[in-house]
Design an enzyme around this catalytic site. Structure first.
Site, short mmCIF file in Angstrom:
data_model
loop_
_atom_site.label_atom_id
_atom_site.label_comp_id
_atom_site.label_asym_id
_atom_site.label_seq_id
_atom_site.Cartn_x
_atom_site.Cartn_y
_atom_site.Cartn_z
N ARG A 148 17.63 -30.70 0.80
CA ARG A 148 17.54 -30.67 2.90
C ARG A 148 17.73 -29.06 3.24
NH1 ARG A 148 19.34 -35.41 1.76
NH2 ARG A 148 18.13 -36.98 1.85
N LYS A 173 8.69 -17.55 9.41
CA LYS A 173 8.04 -18.33 8.80
C LYS A 173 7.82 -18.75 7.14
CE LYS A 173 4.34 -17.55 12.63
NZ LYS A 173 3.06 -17.97 12.43
N GLU A 230 -0.48 -3.15 9.61
CA GLU A 230 0.66 -4.08 10.75
C GLU A 230 1.57 -3.37 11.70
OE1 GLU A 230 -0.21 -7.67 10.83
OE2 GLU A 230 -0.61 -7.33 8.80
N LYS A 254 8.04 -7.08 16.67
CA LYS A 254 7.76 -8.12 15.68
C LYS A 254 9.10 -9.01 16.19
CE LYS A 254 6.39 -11.49 12.59
NZ LYS A 254 6.28 -12.00 11.16
N GLU A 273 5.46 -19.70 18.61
CA GLU A 273 4.04 -19.64 18.71
C GLU A 273 3.59 -21.02 20.12
OE1 GLU A 273 2.24 -18.78 14.90
OE2 GLU A 273 0.08 -18.47 15.83
N ARG A 328 3.73 -14.85 21.39
CA ARG A 328 3.13 -15.02 19.50
C ARG A 328 2.00 -14.91 19.21
NH1 ARG A 328 7.86 -16.91 14.61
NH2 ARG A 328 6.74 -15.59 13.21
N ASN A 353 -1.71 -12.07 16.55
CA ASN A 353 -2.51 -11.94 15.33
C ASN A 353 -3.92 -11.22 15.71
OD1 ASN A 353 -1.63 -14.14 14.63
ND2 ASN A 353 -2.70 -15.63 15.97
N HIS A 387 -6.79 -10.74 13.61
CA HIS A 387 -5.84 -11.34 12.87
C HIS A 387 -7.01 -12.61 12.33
CE1 HIS A 387 -2.26 -9.13 11.37
NE2 HIS A 387 -2.02 -10.11 10.10
N HIS A 447 -9.47 -11.99 9.26
CA HIS A 447 -9.11 -13.27 8.06
C HIS A 447 -10.35 -13.73 7.87
CE1 HIS A 447 -4.10 -14.58 9.57
NE2 HIS A 447 -4.66 -13.88 8.61
N HIS A 475 -5.08 -7.52 2.22
CA HIS A 475 -4.98 -8.49 3.45
C HIS A 475 -4.69 -7.21 4.82
CE1 HIS A 475 -2.98 -10.98 6.85
NE2 HIS A 475 -2.58 -9.96 6.76
N1 LIG Z 1 6.27 -15.46 6.55
C1 LIG Z 1 5.27 -14.62 7.12
O1 LIG Z 1 5.27 -14.80 8.82
C2 LIG Z 1 4.25 -13.69 6.77
C3 LIG Z 1 3.43 -12.76 7.47
C4 LIG Z 1 2.31 -12.07 7.24
C5 LIG Z 1 1.79 -12.32 5.38
N2 LIG Z 1 3.04 -13.31 5.10
C6 LIG Z 1 2.17 -13.26 3.67
O2 LIG Z 1 2.92 -12.32 3.06
C7 LIG Z 1 2.19 -12.13 1.61
C8 LIG Z 1 1.68 -10.35 1.55
O3 LIG Z 1 2.50 -9.44 1.74
P1 LIG Z 1 2.06 -8.85 0.85
O4 LIG Z 1 2.12 -7.87 1.13
O5 LIG Z 1 4.23 -8.42 0.76
O6 LIG Z 1 2.19 -9.39 -1.19
P2 LIG Z 1 3.14 -9.47 -2.57
O7 LIG Z 1 4.28 -9.76 -2.31
O8 LIG Z 1 1.95 -10.05 -3.20
O9 LIG Z 1 3.69 -7.89 -2.27
C9 LIG Z 1 2.32 -6.97 -2.95
C10 LIG Z 1 2.06 -6.23 -4.11
O10 LIG Z 1 3.41 -5.44 -4.22
C11 LIG Z 1 4.30 -5.51 -5.54
N3 LIG Z 1 5.58 -5.27 -5.38
C12 LIG Z 1 6.19 -5.56 -4.33
N4 LIG Z 1 6.93 -4.68 -4.06
C13 LIG Z 1 7.24 -3.54 -4.85
C14 LIG Z 1 7.39 -2.37 -5.39
N5 LIG Z 1 8.71 -2.52 -3.89
N6 LIG Z 1 7.49 -1.58 -6.02
C15 LIG Z 1 6.67 -2.35 -6.70
N7 LIG Z 1 5.64 -3.49 -6.21
C16 LIG Z 1 5.49 -4.17 -5.86
C17 LIG Z 1 3.96 -7.15 -5.76
O11 LIG Z 1 4.45 -7.78 -6.87
C18 LIG Z 1 2.91 -7.57 -5.45
O12 LIG Z 1 1.67 -7.06 -6.81
C19 LIG Z 1 0.97 -12.88 1.70
O13 LIG Z 1 1.60 -14.57 1.32
C20 LIG Z 1 1.41 -13.33 3.43
O14 LIG Z 1 0.49 -14.75 3.91
C21 LIG Z 1 3.32 -14.25 5.73
ZN LIG Z 2 -0.91 -9.73 8.72
#
Ligand SMILES: NC(=O)c1ccc[n+]([C@@H]2O[C@H](COP(=O)([O-])OP(=O)(O)OC[C@H]3O[C@@H](n4cnc5c(N)ncnc54)[C@H](O)[C@@H]3O)[C@@H](O)[C@H]2O)c1
Ligand SMILES: [Zn+2]
Length: 510
Positions: free
Chosen positions: A278, A300, A342, A377, A387, A391, A395, A398, A402, A414
């Site tokens: 929990r 999130k 971003e 942010k 949201e 907030r 987007n 996006h 998307h 992305h």
């Molecule tokens: N929670 C939220 O508010 C929120 C907001 C935006 C995006 N997201 C989520 O975040 C994800 C995208 O994030 P991301 O772009 O960081 O993706 P990711 O975590 O997939 O990382 C991208 C790639 O970089 C590699 N990597 C990470 N750090 C590294 C480093 N320092 N050196 C070498 N390689 C490295 C990872 O292994 C992966 O292959 C999506 O799943 C998206 O839905 C969440």
């Molecule tokens: Zn984004």
């Protein structure tokens, strides 16, 4: 201050040695000039090394010295002027250190070199031309370092002071009831993680969650759980595997989950922490640009379902976010560029000055750029934690992005899709009379300057439109857009006429 090496680089006359000595004195650290070390190692002067062993012989010695210095800690290092042309030397030094590139106007460089006298560069009848040729050939290398200091007209102590200021950690926070979390941002903070945790009284059982690409860079002090990398693994099956690992390592309700990785790792480790027993506390250590400025903030967490992205999740803010820009040094180029979408988005939403630095071509990932992007942010989340309204400005790019991302079959990253989405949504804003044409042009140019695409020739506009429908963010069955009014101000909840939308979709896919 965090432990790490500080490497001063830049053109001849920029002050690497004099500033290096002053900084070392100021911080009580050791200064190492690489060239004299190479001479001592060889037993004779650099010109003689060149004549006896050739340039290749010199470069070999230089690489050995770089690797040795990189393996030590807390040094101030001035590598030779050509040392970082070799990517292996650069990578070795960046692994545990901050490279600061000192710059100055050519005239200032020349004046300093002349005052010092006796530099090989000044031999011959046109030293200015020789210097300019060298600056031209190395400009791209110099520009590629995120931290740049212009030393023109500044004294050595002033420059040393400015570098010392870069090293101070920044404390930020998201102050929203129910979503409160602090953010520690600074060079070398990853090395200080145990101290940061101890200061906050995190003493229970701890596990660290990462993915296979990040694992090699982690010095782990707690049991390490390594997940497969990639969005296709952001599933409930992976969460199930995390629960098993948590139990195996004895995590209990007083325990702590540390996530080290990109947004994928953060979303999964955070969601597992939200639901295991929990809810247990967690600390997020983002290692991608996107995760530092976006995914790690706002609480999130979640995973994807086969039916769509992020369909299952929870608000569960980390107790602490630790962002160390040095972690970005190993990030593949494409991931850095993607993350810039971003950063630019946050500039457009709420920080004109941040946007202008990107517009001017500033390298990405320096601490001030990160601080400003994080602050935007944090402010938006504070104004509207769950949201209900503002907030939705996050987007920007996006709603359309998307659709582009899905229509490309996820072959676009992305950030690339969001970039295309942002450029297109700017066009919508202009056509709706919300923004002036110049705003759209500036955004599009800044995105392109950061290396991002702004159109998607060949994609089917109808497919993009269709894919936009499955966006869970559509409210009440209608598509709502966040659209810019000017740089620094975005409005939200805008509905757009289908004919206009299809016009703009046709234009970007043309
Ligand atoms: N929670 C939220 O508010 C929120 C907001 C935006 C995006 N997201 C989520 O975040 C994800 C995208 O994030 P991301 O772009 O960081 O993706 P990711 O975590 O997939 O990382 C991208 C790639 O970089 C590699 N990597 C990470 N750090 C590294 C480093 N320092 N050196 C070498 N390689 C490295 C990872 O292994 C992966 O292959 C999506 O799943 C998206 O839905 C969440
Ligand atoms: Zn984004």
């Amino acid at each position: 201050m965090a432990s790490m090496n500080i490497i001063l680089f830049g053109p001849p006359g920029a002050g690497k040695t004099s500033v290096g000595k002053a900084l070392a004195a100021r911080l009580g650290r050791e200064f190492v000039d690489a060239d004299p070390l190479i001479e001592a190692r060889a037993g004779f002067s650099i010109p003689k090394i060149f004549s006896q062993r050739g340039e290749a012989g010199f470069r070999r010695l230089e690489s050995e010295v770089c690797a040795e210095l990189a393996a030590r800690d807390n040094l101030i290092i001035a590598p030779g002027g050509g040392a970082l042309l070799n990517p292996a030397n650069r990578a070795a030094l960046e692994r545990g250190g901050l490279i600061v590139c000192l710059r100055a106007d050519p005239a200032a460089l020349l004046a300093r070199l002349q005052a010092e006298g006796n530099r090989p560069l000044l031999a011959g009848d046109d030293p200015a031309q020789k210097l300019n040729a060298l600056l031209d050939s190395r400009r791209a290398l110099y520009d590629s370092f995120p931290e740049q200091i212009d030393t023109t007209g500044r004294s050595v102590p002033q420059v040393a002071e400015e570098i010392a200021a870069l090293l101070a950690p920044r404390a930020l926070a998201v102050n929203a009831p129910g979503l409160q979390h602090e953010i520690a941002l600074g060079y070398g903070l990853l090395n200080s993680l145990p101290v940061l945790l101890a200061e906050r009284g995190f003493t229970g059982p701890t596990v660290t969650v990462t993915d296979e690409n990040v694992a090699p860079f982690i010095v782990h002090r707690s049991p390490l759980i390594v997940l497969p990398a990639g969005e296709q693994h952001k599933t409930l099956d992976t969460i199930r595997a995390l629960y098993d690992a948590f139990l195996k390592h004895g995590l209990d309700r007083g325990g702590l989950v540390i996530a080290v990785g990109g947004g994928g790792v953060g979303d999964m480790a955070g969601f597992a922490a939200a639901t295991f027993m929990r809810g247990v506390r967690w600390v997020n250590v983002p290692t991608t640009l996107l995760a530092m400025v976006d995914a790690s903030l706002g609480g999130k967490t979640g995973v994807d379902l086969p039916q769509g992205k992020n369909l299952v999740g929870a608000f569960h803010p980390p107790s602490l976010v630790v962002s160390d820009p040095l972690a970005l040094n190993t990030l593949p180029h494409g991931e850095r560029v993607s993350g810039m979408a971003e950063v630019i988005k946050h500039g457009v939403i709420g920080d004109t000055g941040l946007f202008e630095t990107v517009e001017a071509g500033e390298a990405f990932g320096n601490v001030e750029q990160l601080r400003r992007a994080i602050a935007v942010k944090a402010r938006v989340v504070e104004a509207d934690p769950f949201e209900k309204g503002e907030r939705a400005t996050l987007n920007l790019g996006h709603t359309l992005g998307h659709g582009v991302e899905a229509a490309s079959g996820y072959t676009l990253r992305h950030g690339e899709a969001v970039s295309i989405g942002m450029a297109a949504e700017c066009q919508l804003a202009v056509r709706l009379g919300l923004a002036e044409g110049v705003t759209a042009d500036r955004v599009t140019q800044a995105l392109a300057r950061a290396g991002l695409p702004t159109t998607c020739p060949g994609l089917d506009p109808a497919r993009i439109r269709e894919a936009m429908n499955s966006d869970k963010k559509k409210a009440g069955g209608r598509l709502k857009f966040a659209l810019p009014k000017r740089i620094g101000e975005v409005t939200w909840g805008v509905e757009v006429d289908e004919a206009l939308l299809s016009d703009v979709l046709r234009a970007i896919a043309d």
